[in-house]
Design a protein around this motif. Sequence first.
Motif, PDB file in Angstrom:
ATOM      1  N   LEU A 128     -18.569  37.943 -29.161  1.00 56.85           N
ATOM      2  CA  LEU A 128     -19.628  37.052 -28.660  1.00 56.85           C
ATOM      3  C   LEU A 128     -19.985  37.361 -27.203  1.00 56.85           C
ATOM      4  O   LEU A 128     -21.170  37.478 -26.876  1.00 56.85           O
ATOM      5  N   PRO A 129     -19.008  37.530 -26.289  1.00 55.94           N
ATOM      6  CA  PRO A 129     -19.378  37.908 -24.923  1.00 55.94           C
ATOM      7  C   PRO A 129     -20.075  39.272 -24.842  1.00 55.94           C
ATOM      8  O   PRO A 129     -20.998  39.464 -24.052  1.00 55.94           O
ATOM      9  N   LEU A 130     -19.647  40.223 -25.671  1.00 55.04           N
ATOM     10  CA  LEU A 130     -20.293  41.534 -25.700  1.00 55.04           C
ATOM     11  C   LEU A 130     -21.752  41.406 -26.129  1.00 55.04           C
ATOM     12  O   LEU A 130     -22.649  41.971 -25.488  1.00 55.04           O
ATOM     13  N   TYR A 131     -21.998  40.656 -27.194  1.00 59.82           N
ATOM     14  CA  TYR A 131     -23.374  40.469 -27.661  1.00 59.82           C
ATOM     15  C   TYR A 131     -24.225  39.780 -26.596  1.00 59.82           C
ATOM     16  O   TYR A 131     -25.380  40.156 -26.370  1.00 59.82           O
ATOM     17  N   ALA A 132     -23.670  38.778 -25.928  1.00 58.46           N
ATOM     18  CA  ALA A 132     -24.415  38.088 -24.866  1.00 58.46           C
ATOM     19  C   ALA A 132     -24.745  39.041 -23.729  1.00 58.46           C
ATOM     20  O   ALA A 132     -25.869  39.050 -23.213  1.00 58.46           O
ATOM     21  N   ALA A 133     -23.782  39.858 -23.327  1.00 54.94           N
ATOM     22  CA  ALA A 133     -23.997  40.801 -22.223  1.00 54.94           C
ATOM     23  C   ALA A 133     -25.096  41.806 -22.534  1.00 54.94           C
ATOM     24  O   ALA A 133     -25.759  42.311 -21.619  1.00 54.94           O
ATOM     25  N   HIS A 134     -25.330  42.076 -23.811  1.00 56.39           N
ATOM     26  CA  HIS A 134     -26.352  43.043 -24.203  1.00 56.39           C
ATOM     27  C   HIS A 134     -27.635  42.382 -24.699  1.00 56.39           C
ATOM     28  O   HIS A 134     -28.505  43.059 -25.253  1.00 56.39           O
ATOM     29  N   GLY A 135     -27.758  41.071 -24.512  1.00 55.47           N
ATOM     30  CA  GLY A 135     -29.013  40.385 -24.777  1.00 55.47           C
ATOM     31  C   GLY A 135     -29.334  40.088 -26.222  1.00 55.47           C
ATOM     32  O   GLY A 135     -30.500  39.848 -26.564  1.00 55.47           O
ATOM     33  N   VAL A 136     -28.326  40.074 -27.109  1.00 55.13           N
ATOM     34  CA  VAL A 136     -28.568  39.648 -28.488  1.00 55.13           C
ATOM     35  C   VAL A 136     -28.990  38.176 -28.423  1.00 55.13           C
ATOM     36  O   VAL A 136     -28.301  37.361 -27.820  1.00 55.13           O
ATOM     37  N   ARG A 137     -30.118  37.835 -29.015  1.00 55.78           N
ATOM     38  CA  ARG A 137     -30.685  36.495 -28.849  1.00 55.78           C
ATOM     39  C   ARG A 137     -30.072  35.430 -29.766  1.00 55.78           C
ATOM     40  O   ARG A 137     -30.044  34.253 -29.426  1.00 55.78           O
ATOM     41  N   HIS A 138     -29.617  35.840 -30.950  1.00 54.23           N
ATOM     42  CA  HIS A 138     -29.123  34.876 -31.938  1.00 54.23           C
ATOM     43  C   HIS A 138     -27.851  35.399 -32.590  1.00 54.23           C
ATOM     44  O   HIS A 138     -27.766  36.581 -32.909  1.00 54.23           O
ATOM     45  N   VAL A 139     -26.894  34.495 -32.813  1.00 49.87           N
ATOM     46  CA  VAL A 139     -25.656  34.823 -33.525  1.00 49.87           C
ATOM     47  C   VAL A 139     -25.389  33.734 -34.549  1.00 49.87           C
ATOM     48  O   VAL A 139     -25.522  32.543 -34.250  1.00 49.87           O
ATOM     49  N   TRP A 140     -25.020  34.171 -35.744  1.00 45.87           N
ATOM     50  CA  TRP A 140     -24.533  33.258 -36.772  1.00 45.87           C
ATOM     51  C   TRP A 140     -23.073  33.582 -37.027  1.00 45.87           C
ATOM     52  O   TRP A 140     -22.698  34.750 -37.124  1.00 45.87           O
ATOM     53  N   LEU A 141     -22.265  32.539 -37.142  1.00 43.36           N
ATOM     54  CA  LEU A 141     -20.856  32.666 -37.522  1.00 43.36           C
ATOM     55  C   LEU A 141     -20.681  31.944 -38.852  1.00 43.36           C
ATOM     56  O   LEU A 141     -20.877  30.732 -38.926  1.00 43.36           O
ATOM     57  N   GLU A 150     -22.356  28.393 -38.276  1.00 45.09           N
ATOM     58  CA  GLU A 150     -22.644  28.035 -36.886  1.00 45.09           C
ATOM     59  C   GLU A 150     -23.813  28.896 -36.419  1.00 45.09           C
ATOM     60  O   GLU A 150     -23.780  30.115 -36.560  1.00 45.09           O
ATOM     61  N   VAL A 151     -24.809  28.257 -35.838  1.00 43.94           N
ATOM     62  CA  VAL A 151     -25.994  28.958 -35.344  1.00 43.94           C
ATOM     63  C   VAL A 151     -26.000  28.833 -33.826  1.00 43.94           C
ATOM     64  O   VAL A 151     -25.952  27.727 -33.291  1.00 43.94           O
ATOM     65  N   ARG A 152     -26.057  29.971 -33.143  1.00 43.28           N
ATOM     66  CA  ARG A 152     -26.049  29.995 -31.684  1.00 43.28           C
ATOM     67  C   ARG A 152     -27.235  30.804 -31.171  1.00 43.28           C
ATOM     68  O   ARG A 152     -27.641  31.767 -31.802  1.00 43.28           O
ATOM     69  N   THR A 153     -27.750  30.395 -30.026  1.00 46.94           N
ATOM     70  CA  THR A 153     -28.805  31.157 -29.356  1.00 46.94           C
ATOM     71  C   THR A 153     -28.344  31.438 -27.931  1.00 46.94           C
ATOM     72  O   THR A 153     -27.551  30.694 -27.357  1.00 46.94           O
ATOM     73  N   LEU A 154     -28.865  32.513 -27.382  1.00 46.09           N
ATOM     74  CA  LEU A 154     -28.499  32.904 -26.026  1.00 46.09           C
ATOM     75  C   LEU A 154     -29.314  32.090 -25.038  1.00 46.09           C
ATOM     76  O   LEU A 154     -30.547  32.086 -25.088  1.00 46.09           O
ATOM     77  N   GLY A 155     -28.637  31.397 -24.137  1.00 44.44           N
ATOM     78  CA  GLY A 155     -29.314  30.595 -23.127  1.00 44.44           C
ATOM     79  C   GLY A 155     -29.805  31.447 -21.972  1.00 44.44           C
ATOM     80  O   GLY A 155     -29.541  32.650 -21.887  1.00 44.44           O
TER      81      GLY A 155
END
Length: 196
Positions: A128-141, A150-155
Amino acid sequence: MAQPADDPRWALYERYRALPEHLCGEIIAGTLYVVPRPAPPHANAASVLGGELNGSFQRARGGPGGWWILDEPELHLNPLEPVSPDIAGWRVERMPSLPGTAYFTLAPDWVCEVLSRSTESVDRGEKLPLYAAHGVRHVWLVDPIGKTLEVRTLGSVGRWREVQTFQGDARVRAAPFEAIELDLSALWGPPCSASP
């Protein structure tokens, strides 16, 4: 990329490349993580979800199209550190065609990790921190045992915001794929019976 003799990343990368086919590996922040291939509930959840999204968002069947939806793509977001989300998606406007390499250097717009006991701590704590650092906008777990999505978006400050958590057999519309309704029961349950 040239292989400098004194670069320890190359030795780690070669260990990754030498893994037997029954194991999955990823390198994150200089650490090689090795886990077994997915268990059946994990594989089913990823396959069903990927199929639903591919049909609607890549093939434009019952949905808007405009995406590449791929199972287990190898991402090289950092040099010599391959990671493979269970499913990933790129908007066609950002990636008009697939690369000619065996991996992707362009970060996806969306990733999905299907959690298991052997992968959850790495998925949450490292990826998750790696994806955030590279600007992935959305993650589902997706947790096929706990039956949750779980649905997450990058703030705006590069941190994940939990948007929603869905449980059980809900029918949901979740960012960035709100254009279709997903029946979560298909991710955890037996296949639907065909009508006679």
